[in-house]
Design a protein around this motif. Structure first.
Motif, PDB file in Angstrom:
ATOM      1  N   MET A 118       0.830  -1.215   0.000  1.00 45.60           N
ATOM      2  CA  MET A 118       0.000   0.000   0.000  1.00 45.60           C
ATOM      3  C   MET A 118       0.859   1.257   0.000  1.00 45.60           C
ATOM      4  SD  MET A 118      -3.111  -0.747  -0.421  1.00 45.60           S
ATOM      5  CE  MET A 118      -3.895   0.815  -0.030  1.00 45.60           C
ATOM      6  N   LYS A 119       2.000   1.200   0.636  1.00 48.63           N
ATOM      7  CA  LYS A 119       2.929   2.331   0.631  1.00 48.63           C
ATOM      8  C   LYS A 119       3.346   2.634  -0.813  1.00 48.63           C
ATOM      9  CE  LYS A 119       7.326   2.394   2.328  1.00 48.63           C
ATOM     10  NZ  LYS A 119       8.419   2.224   3.286  1.00 48.63           N
ATOM     11  N   ARG A 120       3.729   1.606  -1.528  1.00 46.72           N
ATOM     12  CA  ARG A 120       4.114   1.749  -2.941  1.00 46.72           C
ATOM     13  C   ARG A 120       2.934   2.297  -3.757  1.00 46.72           C
ATOM     14  NH1 ARG A 120       6.633  -2.711  -3.418  1.00 46.72           N
ATOM     15  NH2 ARG A 120       4.799  -3.993  -3.747  1.00 46.72           N
ATOM     16  N   TYR A 121       1.747   1.727  -3.567  1.00 43.27           N
ATOM     17  CA  TYR A 121       0.546   2.175  -4.286  1.00 43.27           C
ATOM     18  C   TYR A 121       0.245   3.647  -4.001  1.00 43.27           C
ATOM     19  CZ  TYR A 121      -4.446   2.885  -5.094  1.00 43.27           C
ATOM     20  OH  TYR A 121      -5.654   3.410  -5.477  1.00 43.27           O
ATOM     21  N   LEU A 122       0.276   4.043  -2.740  1.00 46.58           N
ATOM     22  CA  LEU A 122      -0.079   5.424  -2.395  1.00 46.58           C
ATOM     23  C   LEU A 122       0.933   6.432  -2.943  1.00 46.58           C
ATOM     24  CD1 LEU A 122      -1.392   4.806   1.212  1.00 46.58           C
ATOM     25  CD2 LEU A 122      -2.746   5.501  -0.776  1.00 46.58           C
ATOM     26  N   PHE A 123       2.208   6.109  -2.900  1.00 43.28           N
ATOM     27  CA  PHE A 123       3.209   7.028  -3.442  1.00 43.28           C
ATOM     28  C   PHE A 123       3.186   7.047  -4.976  1.00 43.28           C
ATOM     29  CE2 PHE A 123       5.563   6.737   0.733  1.00 43.28           C
ATOM     30  CZ  PHE A 123       5.445   8.084   1.034  1.00 43.28           C
ATOM     31  N   MET A 124       3.063   5.897  -5.609  1.00 39.49           N
ATOM     32  CA  MET A 124       3.143   5.819  -7.066  1.00 39.49           C
ATOM     33  C   MET A 124       1.827   6.165  -7.766  1.00 39.49           C
ATOM     34  SD  MET A 124       6.286   5.083  -7.353  1.00 39.49           S
ATOM     35  CE  MET A 124       6.542   4.599  -9.028  1.00 39.49           C
ATOM     36  N   GLU A 125       0.724   5.638  -7.284  1.00 38.60           N
ATOM     37  CA  GLU A 125      -0.563   5.816  -7.974  1.00 38.60           C
ATOM     38  C   GLU A 125      -1.354   7.032  -7.494  1.00 38.60           C
ATOM     39  OE1 GLU A 125      -1.401   3.929 -10.595  1.00 38.60           O
ATOM     40  OE2 GLU A 125       0.486   2.840 -10.315  1.00 38.60           O
ATOM     41  N   ARG A 126      -1.267   7.328  -6.226  1.00 38.02           N
ATOM     42  CA  ARG A 126      -2.043   8.446  -5.680  1.00 38.02           C
ATOM     43  C   ARG A 126      -1.179   9.668  -5.381  1.00 38.02           C
ATOM     44  NH1 ARG A 126      -7.282   6.642  -2.271  1.00 38.02           N
ATOM     45  NH2 ARG A 126      -7.944   4.939  -3.611  1.00 38.02           N
ATOM     46  N   GLN A 127       0.080   9.608  -5.727  1.00 40.93           N
ATOM     47  CA  GLN A 127       1.026  10.708  -5.572  1.00 40.93           C
ATOM     48  C   GLN A 127       1.050  11.289  -4.156  1.00 40.93           C
ATOM     49  OE1 GLN A 127      -0.950  10.691  -8.672  1.00 40.93           O
ATOM     50  NE2 GLN A 127       0.813   9.498  -9.292  1.00 40.93           N
ATOM     51  N   ALA A 128       1.076  10.411  -3.182  1.00 38.98           N
ATOM     52  CA  ALA A 128       1.165  10.854  -1.785  1.00 38.98           C
ATOM     53  C   ALA A 128       2.507  11.532  -1.555  1.00 38.98           C
ATOM     54  CB  ALA A 128       1.023   9.663  -0.840  1.00 38.98           C
TER      55      ALA A 128
END
Length: 162
Positions: A118-128
């Motif tokens: 989820m960390k990877r998803y949030l930084f990569m896909e949701r630009q956290a």
């Protein structure tokens, strides 16, 4: 309706909740011990779980955790809360994350896998820009998951009466 998300780890699936997940989510969220550790109010009936799922689907901020072996049985929940923060350098996207597993699935490294994915998803896909995990002082397992995933202790917040 938001886009349906399905992420795979080595042993798990993290996905958008479905109406069929209501009974499993109710079972997870009626548990008094889990509620005490993580800070949510225990559910009293399945309609609360159904409402939570509807909200999670429409906001895109709730995910269920299943095993690859049994993808129709929810063993945990991962939620995110999004906030735009204004700084002198512009707006930042800050996500606060919350997670918990059914007690029969704790201590197996599952949540460490989930948070990594989820960390990877949030930084990569949701630009956290920032991820925050709020952990209750008595939740040692969540603290270990956070540390294993590279989170650092920043502050201890106290509320009146605690």
């Amino acid at each position: 309706m938001t886009e349906e998300i399905k992420l795979h780890t080595e042993r798990l699936i993290i996905r958008t909740p479905q109406a069929e997940d209501a009974q499993d989510i109710f079972t997870l969220m009626k548990d008094q011990d889990t509620a005490m550790i993580t800070g949510f109010t225990p559910m009293n009936n399945i309609s609360e779980a159904e409402g939570k799922i509807r909200g999670g689907i429409s906001s895109g901020n709730m995910f269920v955790i299943t095993t690859e072996e049994n993808p129709n049985h929810t063993i945990g929940v991962f939620e995110i809360d999004f906030q735009k923060i204004s700084t002198i350098h512009g707006e930042k996207q800050e996500y606060t994350i919350c997670y918990f597993l059914h007690k029969n699935f704790r201590g197996k490294g599952y949540m460490t896998e989930v948070v990594k994915s989820m960390k990877r998803y949030l930084f990569m896909e949701r630009q956290a820009d920032t991820l925050i995990i709020s952990i209750f002082p008595r939740d040692d397992a969540s603290r270990r998951v956070a540390i294993k995933n590279g989170f650092i202790f920043k502050a201890l917040e106290r509320k009146c009466g605690m």
